[in-house]
Enzyme design. Structure first.
Site, mmCIF file in Angstrom:
data_model
loop_
_atom_site.group_PDB
_atom_site.id
_atom_site.type_symbol
_atom_site.label_atom_id
_atom_site.label_comp_id
_atom_site.label_asym_id
_atom_site.label_seq_id
_atom_site.Cartn_x
_atom_site.Cartn_y
_atom_site.Cartn_z
ATOM 1 N N LYS A 10 -6.522 -3.380 -5.746
ATOM 2 C CA LYS A 10 -6.600 -4.933 -5.858
ATOM 3 C C LYS A 10 -4.991 -4.830 -6.807
ATOM 4 O O LYS A 10 -4.420 -4.892 -7.931
ATOM 5 C CB LYS A 10 -7.661 -5.525 -6.859
ATOM 6 C CG LYS A 10 -8.913 -5.042 -6.699
ATOM 7 C CD LYS A 10 -9.877 -5.025 -7.687
ATOM 8 C CE LYS A 10 -9.623 -4.049 -9.550
ATOM 9 N NZ LYS A 10 -10.497 -3.099 -8.598
ATOM 10 N N THR A 29 -5.427 -0.684 6.864
ATOM 11 C CA THR A 29 -6.749 -1.504 6.986
ATOM 12 C C THR A 29 -6.497 -1.589 8.865
ATOM 13 O O THR A 29 -6.241 -2.412 9.293
ATOM 14 C CB THR A 29 -6.871 -2.222 6.490
ATOM 15 O OG1 THR A 29 -7.150 -2.169 5.537
ATOM 16 C CG2 THR A 29 -8.301 -2.892 7.025
ATOM 17 N N LYS A 63 -7.409 -11.525 5.900
ATOM 18 C CA LYS A 63 -7.424 -11.019 7.071
ATOM 19 C C LYS A 63 -8.721 -10.066 7.670
ATOM 20 O O LYS A 63 -8.521 -9.659 9.601
ATOM 21 C CB LYS A 63 -5.612 -9.949 7.317
ATOM 22 C CG LYS A 63 -5.426 -9.023 8.337
ATOM 23 C CD LYS A 63 -4.472 -7.641 7.543
ATOM 24 C CE LYS A 63 -4.621 -7.738 6.541
ATOM 25 N NZ LYS A 63 -4.966 -5.946 7.229
ATOM 26 N N VAL A 87 0.678 -1.163 -0.377
ATOM 27 C CA VAL A 87 -0.271 0.320 -0.036
ATOM 28 C C VAL A 87 0.710 1.169 0.055
ATOM 29 O O VAL A 87 0.639 1.905 -0.856
ATOM 30 C CB VAL A 87 -1.182 -0.044 1.320
ATOM 31 C CG1 VAL A 87 -1.784 1.611 1.196
ATOM 32 C CG2 VAL A 87 -1.805 -0.969 1.357
ATOM 33 N N LYS A 125 -3.206 -15.274 -6.845
ATOM 34 C CA LYS A 125 -4.044 -14.594 -7.931
ATOM 35 C C LYS A 125 -3.229 -13.956 -9.266
ATOM 36 O O LYS A 125 -1.871 -13.412 -8.011
ATOM 37 C CB LYS A 125 -4.843 -13.459 -7.756
ATOM 38 C CG LYS A 125 -4.258 -12.105 -6.631
ATOM 39 C CD LYS A 125 -5.559 -11.319 -6.576
ATOM 40 C CE LYS A 125 -5.621 -9.976 -8.092
ATOM 41 N NZ LYS A 125 -6.094 -8.528 -7.719
ATOM 42 N N PHE A 169 -17.406 -11.097 -8.844
ATOM 43 C CA PHE A 169 -16.987 -11.863 -7.999
ATOM 44 C C PHE A 169 -18.177 -13.068 -7.579
ATOM 45 O O PHE A 169 -18.782 -13.753 -6.227
ATOM 46 C CB PHE A 169 -17.005 -11.000 -6.316
ATOM 47 C CG PHE A 169 -16.050 -10.209 -6.417
ATOM 48 C CD1 PHE A 169 -14.434 -10.286 -5.525
ATOM 49 C CD2 PHE A 169 -15.759 -8.914 -7.159
ATOM 50 C CE1 PHE A 169 -13.546 -10.175 -5.901
ATOM 51 C CE2 PHE A 169 -14.256 -8.601 -6.742
ATOM 52 C CZ PHE A 169 -13.351 -8.886 -5.828
ATOM 53 N N LYS A 179 -13.483 0.397 4.671
ATOM 54 C CA LYS A 179 -13.104 -1.317 4.106
ATOM 55 C C LYS A 179 -13.649 -2.831 4.396
ATOM 56 O O LYS A 179 -13.259 -3.308 3.567
ATOM 57 C CB LYS A 179 -11.497 -0.644 4.568
ATOM 58 C CG LYS A 179 -10.801 -1.057 3.671
ATOM 59 C CD LYS A 179 -10.092 -1.761 2.802
ATOM 60 C CE LYS A 179 -9.349 -2.749 2.429
ATOM 61 N NZ LYS A 179 -8.487 -2.836 2.529
ATOM 62 N N CYS A 207 -5.970 -9.425 2.243
ATOM 63 C CA CYS A 207 -6.897 -8.618 2.808
ATOM 64 C C CYS A 207 -8.374 -8.972 3.147
ATOM 65 O O CYS A 207 -8.167 -8.869 4.076
ATOM 66 C CB CYS A 207 -7.488 -7.256 1.279
ATOM 67 S SG CYS A 207 -6.042 -6.561 1.071
#
Length: 438
Positions: free
Chosen positions: A157, A121, A271, A11, A328, A257, A212, A268
């Site tokens: 993403k 976050t 967690k 980030v 991914k 999704f 978030k 993300c």
């Protein structure tokens, strides 16, 4: 405007670099001397398409700087972004020690009005703790330096992070109602990214912190829901792809999704789902839906192993090839990846595991060492393999030479964890093919 970004992880580095790309003077700060030295030499510690070129360009043009010393740059910045890690504790709650360390340093050394923005976050209520720590340090110094605390959660993403930052669908900024100055500074900061459509959503700070977690938990819920539906489709003889298209065409649901697979991972979703469950528990509320989401996902990471064991009485001595290690495509991130679960299960069952991933091989070696055989390319991985399991849908895996695979594999079993192949085509080449939900 000059800003500092504390934390050069995913980030922090992406955010700092994108701000520099818009002409802002940015200093990225990290306590890891080795990482900072690497960045000063042009070595990027993470893989993200387009990031290396952007870091090098902005560093060369003098807008992007790297240091281990936050204190040295505090006098020259207007905004400090805190983008440090918030890893889960053993109980699943977010570990805030690094967030609070930044707040403490901030409070110990600011000499003029400065805004501290939490980009990490963090659970609801963190900004209140951050503000209290800063105020405590200011009181200890006997000064009354003005400051504001802002919440600005990220929605990047992995694999498309630069595009997401440079052209965001929304920017959420949580400010205290009386803080007009902080609101104006954040508006000024983000205006270049949103010239044609200013999509900054200003909220109170607790709401920004919750947004978030709620967003990621909703997306995780859709994935686990579709995985549950896919598993049921197999039992009743339905085709999950047809089901997905049927429900996705409902405008109230949409088609994002809804793709079943072998479980979600990354930094993300796992967690944030755990942290939101833990936040609810601390407030006396059981998040029944999210607990089920997590349970379904953990089970889904083992689904390919279950399919594999149906074809062999024992995996002892069998060679199993894995295509894909990252959670991914377009990233080397293996945090909570399905591949790690699969490797453990296969090795424990006595199988020889051969792996290939276009980007994440070094990360896999760092994590598990020589537990598996590392192939030089996707075809070397399948030589003499009794089965091939697809875990990550990298583009180069989408249209392989089936004739080559058929020739070099010992047995022609392919288990597709991402539903990217055509069953009819594979059967024509003589493969036994399995996927999710059909």
């Amino acid at each position: 405007m000059n800003i500092a970004v504390v934390g050069t992880g995913y980030v922090g580095l992406v955010s700092g670099t994108c701000f520099a790309e818009m002409g802002i003077d940015v200093t990225c700060v990290d306590v890891d001397r080795e990482k900072i030295n690497g960045l000063l030499e042009g070595n990027i510690p993470i893989y993200e398409p387009g990031l290396e070129e952007m870091v090098l360009r902005n560093s060369k043009e003098g807008r992007l700087h790297f240091t281990t010393d936050l204190i040295s740059c505090l006098d020259n910045v207007d905004i400090v972004f805190s983008a440090v890690g918030t890893p889960p504790d053993e109980d699943g709650s977010a570990d805030l020690r690094y967030v609070l360390e930044v707040a403490r340093t901030f409070g110990q050394h600011i000499k003029k009005y400065t805004v501290l923005v939490t980009k990490s976050t963090v659970p609801v209520g963190t900004a209140r703790r951050v503000k209290a720590v800063i105020q405590e340090e200011l009181s200890e110094r006997g000064v009354d330096t003005p400051f504001d605390v802002v919440s600005n959660p990220e929605f990047l993403k992995e694999g498309t992070a630069i595009k997401d930052f440079m052209s965001p669908d929304r920017v959420v900024v949580g400010v205290e109602s009386e803080s007009a100055k902080a609101k104006e500074m954040m508006s000024q900061l983000y205006r270049p990214f949103l010239l044609n459509n200013f999509r900054v959503i200003f909220t109170d700070i607790p709401s920004a912190e919750m947004i978030k977690y709620a967003a990621n938990s909703m997306l995780a819920t859709r994935i686990s829901f579709m995985n549950d539906i896919a598993n049921l489709c197999e039992l009743v003889g339905a085709d999950v792809n047809m089901v997905r298209k049927g429900i996705g065409s409902d405008s109230r649901i949409g088609n994002k999704f809804l793709y079943p697979g072998c479980g979600y991972g990354g930094s993300c979703f796992p967690k944030d789902v755990k942290a939101l469950i833990k936040t609810a528990e601390k407030n006396g509320y059981p998040m029944g839906v999210l607990k089920a989401v997590e349970e379904v996902n953990e089970h889904q990471k083992t689904i390919l192993f279950s399919k594999l064991t149906q074809h062999f009485s024992s995996l002892e001595g069998k060679t199993v090839a894995l295509w894909g290690l990252a959670f991914k495509p377009e990233t080397d991130d293996m945090r909570e990846a399905t591949s790690l679960v699969m490797i453990d299960l296969l090795v424990e069952a006595g199988a020889v595991v051969k792996v290939f991933d276009p980007i994440a091989m070094d990360e896999c070696k760092r994590r598990i060492g020589d537990k598996v055989v590392y192939a030089q390319d996707m075809y070397e991985a399948v030589i003499d393999a009794d089965a091939l399991l697809l875990l990550t849908e990298w583009k180069q895996f989408r249209l392989p030479s089936w004739a080559v695979l058929k020739k070099v594999m010992k047995q022609s079993l392919l288990i597709d964890g991402r539903n990217i192949y055509d069953s009819v085509e594979l059967e024509c080449f003589g493969f036994t093919y399995e996927c999710i939900g059909r």
